[in-house]
Design a protein around this motif. Structure first.
Motif, mmCIF file in Angstrom:
data_model
loop_
_atom_site.group_PDB
_atom_site.id
_atom_site.type_symbol
_atom_site.label_atom_id
_atom_site.label_comp_id
_atom_site.label_asym_id
_atom_site.label_seq_id
_atom_site.Cartn_x
_atom_site.Cartn_y
_atom_site.Cartn_z
ATOM 1 N N SER A 82 58.675 40.577 36.062
ATOM 2 C CA SER A 82 59.211 39.411 36.751
ATOM 3 C C SER A 82 58.204 38.747 37.682
ATOM 4 O O SER A 82 57.477 39.419 38.410
ATOM 5 C CB SER A 82 60.448 39.815 37.556
ATOM 6 O OG SER A 82 60.932 38.719 38.299
ATOM 7 N N ALA A 83 58.231 37.421 37.660
ATOM 8 C CA ALA A 83 57.457 36.645 38.627
ATOM 9 C C ALA A 83 58.125 36.657 39.995
ATOM 10 O O ALA A 83 57.534 36.209 40.982
ATOM 11 C CB ALA A 83 57.314 35.202 38.139
ATOM 12 N N ARG A 84 59.355 37.189 40.070
ATOM 13 C CA ARG A 84 60.151 37.108 41.301
ATOM 14 C C ARG A 84 60.110 38.396 42.122
ATOM 15 O O ARG A 84 60.838 38.518 43.105
ATOM 16 C CB ARG A 84 61.602 36.768 40.947
ATOM 17 C CG ARG A 84 61.731 35.484 40.144
ATOM 18 C CD ARG A 84 63.182 35.133 39.864
ATOM 19 N NE ARG A 84 63.287 34.011 38.954
ATOM 20 C CZ ARG A 84 64.414 33.368 38.670
ATOM 21 N NH1 ARG A 84 65.541 33.757 39.258
ATOM 22 N NH2 ARG A 84 64.425 32.359 37.819
ATOM 23 N N GLY A 156 50.864 34.755 36.141
ATOM 24 C CA GLY A 156 51.603 34.175 37.247
ATOM 25 C C GLY A 156 51.728 35.106 38.432
ATOM 26 O O GLY A 156 50.957 36.059 38.593
ATOM 27 N N PRO A 157 52.730 34.870 39.275
ATOM 28 C CA PRO A 157 52.945 35.700 40.470
ATOM 29 C C PRO A 157 53.736 36.966 40.156
ATOM 30 O O PRO A 157 53.954 37.307 38.991
ATOM 31 C CB PRO A 157 53.736 34.758 41.384
ATOM 32 C CG PRO A 157 54.517 33.899 40.433
ATOM 33 C CD PRO A 157 53.625 33.709 39.233
ATOM 34 N N GLY A 158 54.169 37.669 41.206
ATOM 35 C CA GLY A 158 55.021 38.843 41.035
ATOM 36 C C GLY A 158 54.304 40.003 40.373
ATOM 37 O O GLY A 158 53.166 40.345 40.724
ATOM 38 N N ILE A 159 54.968 40.609 39.408
ATOM 39 C CA ILE A 159 54.409 41.769 38.701
ATOM 40 C C ILE A 159 53.089 41.419 38.029
ATOM 41 O O ILE A 159 52.148 42.227 37.999
ATOM 42 C CB ILE A 159 55.417 42.299 37.662
ATOM 43 C CG1 ILE A 159 56.675 42.864 38.346
ATOM 44 C CG2 ILE A 159 54.762 43.354 36.775
ATOM 45 C CD1 ILE A 159 56.418 44.054 39.254
ATOM 46 N N MET A 160 52.992 40.211 37.501
ATOM 47 C CA MET A 160 51.748 39.783 36.849
ATOM 48 C C MET A 160 50.598 39.790 37.850
ATOM 49 O O MET A 160 49.510 40.316 37.570
ATOM 50 C CB MET A 160 51.938 38.392 36.230
ATOM 51 C CG MET A 160 52.980 38.341 35.135
ATOM 52 S SD MET A 160 53.333 36.642 34.570
ATOM 53 C CE MET A 160 54.446 36.080 35.864
ATOM 54 N N GLU A 161 50.835 39.190 38.990
ATOM 55 C CA GLU A 161 49.822 39.181 40.048
ATOM 56 C C GLU A 161 49.417 40.591 40.433
ATOM 57 O O GLU A 161 48.225 40.890 40.622
ATOM 58 C CB GLU A 161 50.371 38.453 41.270
ATOM 59 C CG GLU A 161 49.468 38.514 42.490
ATOM 60 C CD GLU A 161 50.145 37.980 43.741
ATOM 61 O OE1 GLU A 161 50.333 36.744 43.811
ATOM 62 O OE2 GLU A 161 50.493 38.796 44.619
ATOM 63 N N SER A 174 40.124 41.246 34.377
ATOM 64 C CA SER A 174 41.484 41.191 33.867
ATOM 65 C C SER A 174 41.758 39.781 33.358
ATOM 66 O O SER A 174 41.113 38.821 33.783
ATOM 67 C CB SER A 174 42.510 41.594 34.924
ATOM 68 O OG SER A 174 42.630 40.601 35.924
ATOM 69 N N ILE A 175 42.720 39.684 32.457
ATOM 70 C CA ILE A 175 43.010 38.430 31.763
ATOM 71 C C ILE A 175 44.347 37.885 32.229
ATOM 72 O O ILE A 175 45.285 38.639 32.484
ATOM 73 C CB ILE A 175 43.059 38.667 30.236
ATOM 74 C CG1 ILE A 175 41.730 39.251 29.745
ATOM 75 C CG2 ILE A 175 43.397 37.382 29.487
ATOM 76 C CD1 ILE A 175 41.793 39.803 28.335
ATOM 77 N N GLY A 176 44.434 36.566 32.327
ATOM 78 C CA GLY A 176 45.704 35.902 32.606
ATOM 79 C C GLY A 176 45.981 34.855 31.544
ATOM 80 O O GLY A 176 45.132 33.997 31.280
ATOM 81 N N LEU A 177 47.149 34.950 30.913
ATOM 82 C CA LEU A 177 47.545 33.980 29.887
ATOM 83 C C LEU A 177 48.673 33.128 30.457
ATOM 84 O O LEU A 177 49.850 33.418 30.264
ATOM 85 C CB LEU A 177 48.000 34.697 28.606
ATOM 86 C CG LEU A 177 47.017 35.696 27.991
ATOM 87 C CD1 LEU A 177 47.572 36.267 26.691
ATOM 88 C CD2 LEU A 177 45.658 35.053 27.742
ATOM 89 N N ASN A 178 48.300 32.091 31.176
ATOM 90 C CA ASN A 178 49.288 31.237 31.811
ATOM 91 C C ASN A 178 49.858 30.241 30.815
ATOM 92 O O ASN A 178 49.305 30.063 29.726
ATOM 93 C CB ASN A 178 48.645 30.492 32.988
ATOM 94 C CG ASN A 178 49.512 30.486 34.214
ATOM 95 O OD1 ASN A 178 50.478 29.742 34.288
ATOM 96 N ND2 ASN A 178 49.173 31.315 35.185
ATOM 97 N N PRO A 189 45.435 34.487 42.056
ATOM 98 C CA PRO A 189 44.013 34.480 42.438
ATOM 99 C C PRO A 189 43.238 35.731 42.054
ATOM 100 O O PRO A 189 42.046 35.824 42.372
ATOM 101 C CB PRO A 189 44.074 34.348 43.967
ATOM 102 C CG PRO A 189 45.369 34.983 44.355
ATOM 103 C CD PRO A 189 46.314 34.655 43.236
ATOM 104 N N TYR A 190 43.866 36.687 41.357
ATOM 105 C CA TYR A 190 43.194 37.947 41.046
ATOM 106 C C TYR A 190 42.696 38.022 39.602
ATOM 107 O O TYR A 190 42.032 38.978 39.218
ATOM 108 C CB TYR A 190 44.143 39.116 41.335
ATOM 109 C CG TYR A 190 44.607 39.134 42.772
ATOM 110 C CD1 TYR A 190 43.753 39.534 43.799
ATOM 111 C CD2 TYR A 190 45.887 38.703 43.118
ATOM 112 C CE1 TYR A 190 44.166 39.523 45.122
ATOM 113 C CE2 TYR A 190 46.311 38.691 44.446
ATOM 114 C CZ TYR A 190 45.445 39.092 45.438
ATOM 115 O OH TYR A 190 45.858 39.079 46.753
ATOM 116 N N ILE A 191 43.001 37.023 38.806
ATOM 117 C CA ILE A 191 42.522 36.973 37.416
ATOM 118 C C ILE A 191 41.014 36.716 37.418
ATOM 119 O O ILE A 191 40.511 35.938 38.238
ATOM 120 C CB ILE A 191 43.219 35.848 36.639
ATOM 121 C CG1 ILE A 191 44.743 36.000 36.695
ATOM 122 C CG2 ILE A 191 42.750 35.802 35.192
ATOM 123 C CD1 ILE A 191 45.493 34.746 36.284
#
Length: 303
Positions: A82-84, A156-161, A174-178, A189-191
């Motif tokens: 979750s992003a929440r 995104g934010p939350g668990i992904m962040e 690390s990779i981010g697929l937004n 900001p950690y990707i």
């Protein structure tokens, strides 16, 4: 006057980039000012036409593919959630704010409900810390393996962040697929900046989640997490992708949300389908499952 780029000596032709840089579109004539005169690949309006959707799909597949190949990324662990669900400090502040609002308007039922929601979010905030620990653990322990293993999230934010943040804690990639959404979703900001991608098409994004995956870990989440989880399970069940560990983090949550046993009882799935899912309660437990599967070579077998 800026110097025009030179044509590489090992190529008899100018590159597409050189032509796009050197071309002049306006020679002061109606013909040169016409949109039809623009190079096709340098014409944004043309590239956005509905008829060009197959081309855009291909480009969206190729860009992350080529970039990850350039970084020698061949194995990833996908972390959904979750992003929440924020970190504990943020969750505590949100609860405090909600409680203060109720004190000012004690009869407002909507505000009282926000307090209940904030309490539930705070209770789940430990998942943020575990996702961060897992991102860190994967990144550190993978350095002992022959093949680089990289954490990938939805960006995104939350668990992904949290998962991207864990990798960054130990100076790992690390990779981010937004994905472009109606509401703003900026990348966390950690990707790793050069591995931060943005997608228009959900289908292509989900392909990239699985193309290099050696495992998938799903933390508590909502529609998006469930969508990605069930698509993965369906593809494994139908042998469209190789079998990899699918780990649900936090069994109490998942048992409330999905009744896999009822699906077996109803004959909707088989018992072997039920066994595609494993559970973990800590980052160490999740990594042990991933490592056991990966080092035994099971992730390279078709099932």
């Amino acid at each position: 006057m800026a110097q025009k780029p030179k044509i590489p000596c090992d190529s008899p032709f100018p590159s597409a980039k050189q032509d796009a840089t050197n071309v002049s579109y306006d020679y002061g004539t109606e013909q040169s000012r016409s949109p039809s005169y623009r190079l096709a690949y340098d014409d944004a309006d043309f590239m956005m036409r509905d008829e060009l959707r197959p081309v855009r799909l291909q480009l969206e597949l190729l860009k992350p593919e080529l970039t990850q190949a350039e970084h020698n990324i061949k194995a990833t662990v996908v972390i959904f959630g979750s992003a929440r669900i924020p970190d504990q400090q943020y969750a505590e502040q949100a609860l405090s704010n909600a409680e203060q609002a109720v004190k000012k308007q004690p009869g407002d039922e909507e505000l009282r409900q926000k307090v209940v929601e904030a309490q539930r979010i705070l209770k789940k905030s430990h998942y943020y810390e575990e996702a961060r620990r897992l991102g860190k653990l994967i990144t550190m322990e993978a350095r002992k393996l022959e093949q680089l293993v990289v954490v990938v999230t939805g960006g995104g934010p939350g668990i992904m962040e949290a998962a991207n943040r864990g990798a960054a804690d130990v100076d790992g990639k690390s990779i981010g697929l937004n994905i472009v959404l109606p509401g703003e979703q900026k990348p966390n900001p950690y990707i790793t900046p050069e591995l931060c991608f943005q997608f228009h098409y959900f289908a292509i994004r989900k392909m990239h989640f699985l193309m290099r995956a050696i495992a998938l870990v799903a933390f508590p989440g909502g529609f998006g997490t469930l969508d990605e989880l069930f698509e993965t399970l369906t593809l494994i069940q139908t042998r469209k992708v190789r079998r990899v560990p699918v780990i649900l983090f936090g069994r109490n949550y998942w048992d409330r949300i999905i009744n896999f046993d009822a699906l077996v009882e109803e004959g909707a799935i088989s018992q072997c389908d039920r066994e595609l899912v494993q559970y973990a309660e800590s980052a160490d437990e999740a990594w042990a499952i991933i490592l056991d599967n990966y080092t035994n070579g099971n992730n390279h077998k078709d099932n």
